[in-house]
Design a protein around this motif. Structure first.
Motif, mmCIF file in Angstrom:
data_model
loop_
_atom_site.group_PDB
_atom_site.id
_atom_site.type_symbol
_atom_site.label_atom_id
_atom_site.label_comp_id
_atom_site.label_asym_id
_atom_site.label_seq_id
_atom_site.Cartn_x
_atom_site.Cartn_y
_atom_site.Cartn_z
ATOM 1 N N UNK A 51 0.851 -1.187 0.000
ATOM 2 C CA UNK A 51 0.000 0.000 0.000
ATOM 3 C C UNK A 51 0.887 1.238 0.000
ATOM 4 N N UNK A 52 0.689 2.098 -0.996
ATOM 5 C CA UNK A 52 1.411 3.369 -1.066
ATOM 6 C C UNK A 52 0.426 4.510 -0.843
ATOM 7 N N UNK A 53 0.829 5.466 -0.046
ATOM 8 C CA UNK A 53 0.006 6.640 0.209
ATOM 9 C C UNK A 53 0.801 7.874 -0.212
ATOM 10 N N UNK A 54 0.225 8.656 -1.121
ATOM 11 C CA UNK A 54 0.864 9.864 -1.632
ATOM 12 C C UNK A 54 0.105 11.075 -1.115
ATOM 13 N N UNK A 55 0.820 12.051 -0.622
ATOM 14 C CA UNK A 55 0.207 13.284 -0.176
ATOM 15 C C UNK A 55 1.255 14.372 -0.025
ATOM 16 N N UNK A 56 0.888 15.584 -0.387
ATOM 17 C CA UNK A 56 1.810 16.716 -0.277
ATOM 18 C C UNK A 56 1.002 17.980 -0.055
ATOM 19 N N UNK A 57 1.366 18.726 0.971
ATOM 20 C CA UNK A 57 0.756 20.016 1.236
ATOM 21 C C UNK A 57 1.869 21.007 1.544
ATOM 22 N N UNK A 58 1.821 22.139 0.887
ATOM 23 C CA UNK A 58 2.806 23.194 1.110
ATOM 24 C C UNK A 58 2.065 24.393 1.694
ATOM 25 N N UNK A 59 2.514 24.845 2.847
ATOM 26 C CA UNK A 59 1.901 25.979 3.518
ATOM 27 C C UNK A 59 2.853 27.168 3.430
ATOM 28 N N UNK A 60 2.480 28.160 2.647
ATOM 29 C CA UNK A 60 3.315 29.347 2.469
ATOM 30 C C UNK A 60 2.704 30.482 3.276
ATOM 31 N N UNK A 61 3.485 31.004 4.224
ATOM 32 C CA UNK A 61 3.041 32.122 5.050
ATOM 33 C C UNK A 61 3.971 33.310 4.831
ATOM 34 N N UNK A 62 3.585 34.429 5.389
ATOM 35 C CA UNK A 62 4.427 35.625 5.285
ATOM 36 C C UNK A 62 5.757 35.390 5.986
ATOM 37 N N UNK A 63 5.727 34.690 7.110
ATOM 38 C CA UNK A 63 6.967 34.402 7.835
ATOM 39 C C UNK A 63 7.889 33.500 7.022
ATOM 40 N N UNK A 64 7.332 32.537 6.286
ATOM 41 C CA UNK A 64 8.191 31.670 5.474
ATOM 42 C C UNK A 64 8.792 32.430 4.303
ATOM 43 N N UNK A 65 8.048 33.373 3.738
ATOM 44 C CA UNK A 65 8.600 34.202 2.659
ATOM 45 C C UNK A 65 9.732 35.076 3.192
ATOM 46 N N UNK A 66 9.554 35.635 4.390
ATOM 47 C CA UNK A 66 10.623 36.422 5.006
ATOM 48 C C UNK A 66 11.837 35.544 5.283
ATOM 49 N N UNK A 67 11.614 34.312 5.723
ATOM 50 C CA UNK A 67 12.719 33.382 5.957
ATOM 51 C C UNK A 67 13.485 33.053 4.692
ATOM 52 N N UNK A 68 12.780 32.891 3.570
ATOM 53 C CA UNK A 68 13.441 32.606 2.293
ATOM 54 C C UNK A 68 14.244 33.820 1.835
ATOM 55 N N UNK A 69 13.676 35.002 1.983
ATOM 56 C CA UNK A 69 14.410 36.218 1.594
ATOM 57 C C UNK A 69 15.675 36.365 2.429
ATOM 58 N N UNK A 70 15.577 36.111 3.727
ATOM 59 C CA UNK A 70 16.776 36.184 4.581
ATOM 60 C C UNK A 70 17.797 35.114 4.199
ATOM 61 N N UNK A 71 17.342 33.933 3.820
ATOM 62 C CA UNK A 71 18.268 32.881 3.388
ATOM 63 C C UNK A 71 18.987 33.285 2.106
ATOM 64 N N UNK A 72 18.277 33.929 1.184
ATOM 65 C CA UNK A 72 18.920 34.375 -0.055
ATOM 66 C C UNK A 72 19.910 35.513 0.203
ATOM 67 N N UNK A 73 19.608 36.378 1.164
ATOM 68 C CA UNK A 73 20.553 37.443 1.537
ATOM 69 C C UNK A 73 21.803 36.826 2.149
ATOM 70 N N UNK A 74 21.626 35.815 2.994
ATOM 71 C CA UNK A 74 22.778 35.131 3.588
ATOM 72 C C UNK A 74 23.603 34.468 2.490
ATOM 73 N N UNK A 75 22.941 33.877 1.516
ATOM 74 C CA UNK A 75 23.669 33.242 0.418
ATOM 75 C C UNK A 75 24.503 34.248 -0.372
ATOM 76 N N UNK A 76 23.947 35.432 -0.577
ATOM 77 C CA UNK A 76 24.714 36.468 -1.292
ATOM 78 C C UNK A 76 25.971 36.855 -0.545
ATOM 79 N N UNK A 77 25.883 36.887 0.797
ATOM 80 C CA UNK A 77 27.040 37.278 1.591
ATOM 81 C C UNK A 77 28.084 36.174 1.693
ATOM 82 N N UNK A 78 27.684 34.914 1.680
ATOM 83 C CA UNK A 78 28.667 33.845 1.810
ATOM 84 C C UNK A 78 29.204 33.381 0.461
ATOM 85 N N UNK A 79 28.599 33.813 -0.613
ATOM 86 C CA UNK A 79 29.047 33.403 -1.950
ATOM 87 C C UNK A 79 30.270 34.133 -2.316
#
Length: 79
Positions: A51-79
């Protein structure tokens, strides 16, 4: 030197996770406002012995968008 493309992907995933934690910590604020995408109920493939069960839910919030932006800023500085 060969550049690895795994670091930005990893940082974006870490940004989503940290943003999700921040959004759940400030549950009543605007940071937790967002939208969920994905399957509302899982898809089940029953082959009798396996038996295989497939399921995927992605929850995008304002806080997660801010976290991604901060991660990309960190990447720019360490690159």
């Amino acid at each position: 030197m060969k550049k690895s493309s795994w670091l930005p992907v990893l940082l974006v995933l870490v940004g989503f996770v940290i943003g999700g934690f921040i959004g759940s910590y400030f549950e009543g604020s605007f940071l937790n406002y967002g939208k969920a995408f994905g399957l509302s109920s899982p898809i089940v493939l029953d082959m009798g012995f396996f038996v295989l069960t497939f399921g995927l839910t992605i929850n995008i919030t304002i806080a997660s968008v801010i976290g991604v932006v901060l991660a990309l800023v960190v990447y720019r500085f360490i690159r």
